[in-house]
Design a protein around this motif. Structure first.
Motif, PDB file in Angstrom:
ATOM      1  N   LYS A  84     -60.235  14.088 -31.722  1.00  0.00           N
ATOM      2  CA  LYS A  84     -59.262  14.710 -30.823  1.00  0.00           C
ATOM      3  C   LYS A  84     -59.901  15.716 -29.870  1.00  0.00           C
ATOM      4  N   VAL A 134     -55.151  17.450 -23.304  1.00  0.00           N
ATOM      5  CA  VAL A 134     -53.702  17.353 -23.116  1.00  0.00           C
ATOM      6  C   VAL A 134     -53.343  18.117 -21.843  1.00  0.00           C
ATOM      7  N   LEU A 189     -48.735  20.846 -30.701  1.00  0.00           N
ATOM      8  CA  LEU A 189     -49.929  20.071 -30.363  1.00  0.00           C
ATOM      9  C   LEU A 189     -51.130  20.564 -31.165  1.00  0.00           C
ATOM     10  N   TYR A 204     -54.800  18.882 -31.633  1.00  0.00           N
ATOM     11  CA  TYR A 204     -55.172  18.855 -30.215  1.00  0.00           C
ATOM     12  C   TYR A 204     -55.409  20.293 -29.747  1.00  0.00           C
ATOM     13  N   LEU A 209     -54.107  12.989 -22.156  1.00  0.00           N
ATOM     14  CA  LEU A 209     -52.712  12.785 -22.532  1.00  0.00           C
ATOM     15  C   LEU A 209     -51.873  13.726 -21.679  1.00  0.00           C
ATOM     16  N   MET A 229     -48.132  15.180 -20.547  1.00  0.00           N
ATOM     17  CA  MET A 229     -46.742  15.300 -20.970  1.00  0.00           C
ATOM     18  C   MET A 229     -46.074  16.424 -20.212  1.00  0.00           C
ATOM     19  N   PRO A 249     -44.427  15.896 -29.078  1.00  0.00           N
ATOM     20  CA  PRO A 249     -45.857  15.738 -29.376  1.00  0.00           C
ATOM     21  C   PRO A 249     -46.147  14.817 -30.549  1.00  0.00           C
ATOM     22  N   ALA A 268     -48.096  11.752 -29.873  1.00  0.00           N
ATOM     23  CA  ALA A 268     -49.393  11.890 -29.203  1.00  0.00           C
ATOM     24  C   ALA A 268     -50.430  10.913 -29.743  1.00  0.00           C
ATOM     25  N   TYR A 307     -44.732  10.957 -19.653  1.00  0.00           N
ATOM     26  CA  TYR A 307     -45.516  10.932 -20.896  1.00  0.00           C
ATOM     27  C   TYR A 307     -46.501   9.774 -20.774  1.00  0.00           C
ATOM     28  N   GLY A 326     -50.870   8.296 -20.994  1.00  0.00           N
ATOM     29  CA  GLY A 326     -52.247   8.443 -21.445  1.00  0.00           C
ATOM     30  C   GLY A 326     -53.181   7.741 -20.467  1.00  0.00           C
TER      31      GLY A 326
END
Length: 308
Positions: A3, A8, A26, A31, A81, A83, A91, A94, A152, A154
């Motif tokens: 991670k 993020v 998160l 994260y 990622l 959001m 989250p 995720a 949202y 990735g």
């Protein structure tokens, strides 16, 4: 999944009610590399994010799209990622959003909000607008992506570098979806959940921004699916010529000649046929272009393997 390889990205504008809980959740999921790009909030959102250990970037321009483009230039992690900062994107999804990227199955991931959401999170107008825009995107681009307006998402860093994004407002999601189709990037749609906004009211105007989004779909669609756009225009011109031709023919049987209208009829029909042919040729050129891009990607991958 490491991670630490994930950044993020959270665009914010006056999200003091939701940014703290969002960052904490998160972090509890592992994260730790969180980038908050703020659009000049006046409610202390950047200070809250910074106190919790997030990196805060104040954008120089205005608009969600401008904030994202500025942030993408700063990110060095291989996976991103994104959001919304209003608490609507849980989250807890995720990991499932990042997994297709890490496994190598996809270059881009879209979190689908439309299949499951809180009561009141989406008004009837919102739902109708999303349905219309997703269907129109499919017609205009030839690809159905389920939820083109989802915030949202990735990304792999490589896919971002190919997109050359420029939209500064809410049309940015449309531009991203169009770029995925244009560059033939692999994408996956992951079912998520859309929560009711607990904080500030929405910044999106359904009519003004909806018009801009539809205009963006049409503009980018010409590059991704020219046959659709030119054939629609060609059919409209051809039908106009057909109907004026019927009128001219009936009048001719009565002994009345309409020379200017006859010329217009021929022009409409010929222009309609030519427009359709332009769309057909453009579609063939696009198909060839995509084949060439795939070949270049294969050659690049082989060269990278040789370097290793």
């Amino acid at each position: 999944m490491n991670k630490d390889d994930v950044c993020v990205l959270i665009p914010t504008l006056n999200e003091k009610t939701t940014i703290g809980p969002l960052i904490r959740e998160l972090q509890s999921l592992g994260y730790t590399k969180i980038l908050v790009v703020d659009g000049h909030s006046t409610d202390g959102t950047p200070a809250i994010a910074a106190e919790l250990g997030a990196k805060v970037l104040t954008q120089t321009g205005k608009g969600k799209g401008a904030a994202m483009i500025e942030a993408f230039r700063q990110i060095t992690e291989p996976y991103i990622l994104m959001m919304d900062g209003d608490g609507t994107n849980p989250p807890e999804f995720a990991d499932s959003m990042i997994e297709p990227l890490v496994s190598g199955r996809a270059d881009h991931v879209i979190g689908d909000r439309l299949g499951s959401f809180d009561h009141g999170a989406l008004t009837r107008l919102n739902r109708l607008g999303n349905i219309i825009m997703n269907k129109y995107f499919k017609w205009a681009h030839g690809v159905y992506m389920t939820d083109i307006l989802s915030g949202y998402r990735g990304f792999t860093r490589d896919s971002i570098q190919k997109m050359n994004l420029s939209q500064t407002g809410f049309e940015i999601e449309t531009e991203i979806s169009s770029a995925v189709v244009h560059h033939n990037l692999r994408f996956e749609v992951v079912p998520t959940y859309y929560k009711k906004r607990p904080g500030s009211p929405t910044k999106l105007n359904p009519f003004r921004d909806g018009y801009k989004i539809i205009r963006a779909i049409n503009r980018y669609g010409k590059m991704n699916n020219p046959l659709f756009h030119f054939s629609v225009l060609g059919v409209i011109l051809g039908l106009a010529g057909f109907f004026t031709g019927i009128y001219v023919l009936f009048e001719w049987f009565k002994g009345i000649e309409h020379l200017p209208l006859t010329i217009l009829t021929m022009l409409l029909i010929v222009t309609g046929i030519l427009t359709f042919m332009i769309g057909l040729i453009s579609d063939m050129i696009l198909a060839y272009h995509r084949e060439q891009i795939l070949e270049l990607e294969k050659i690049r991958a082989e060269l990278e393997d040789l370097k290793k």
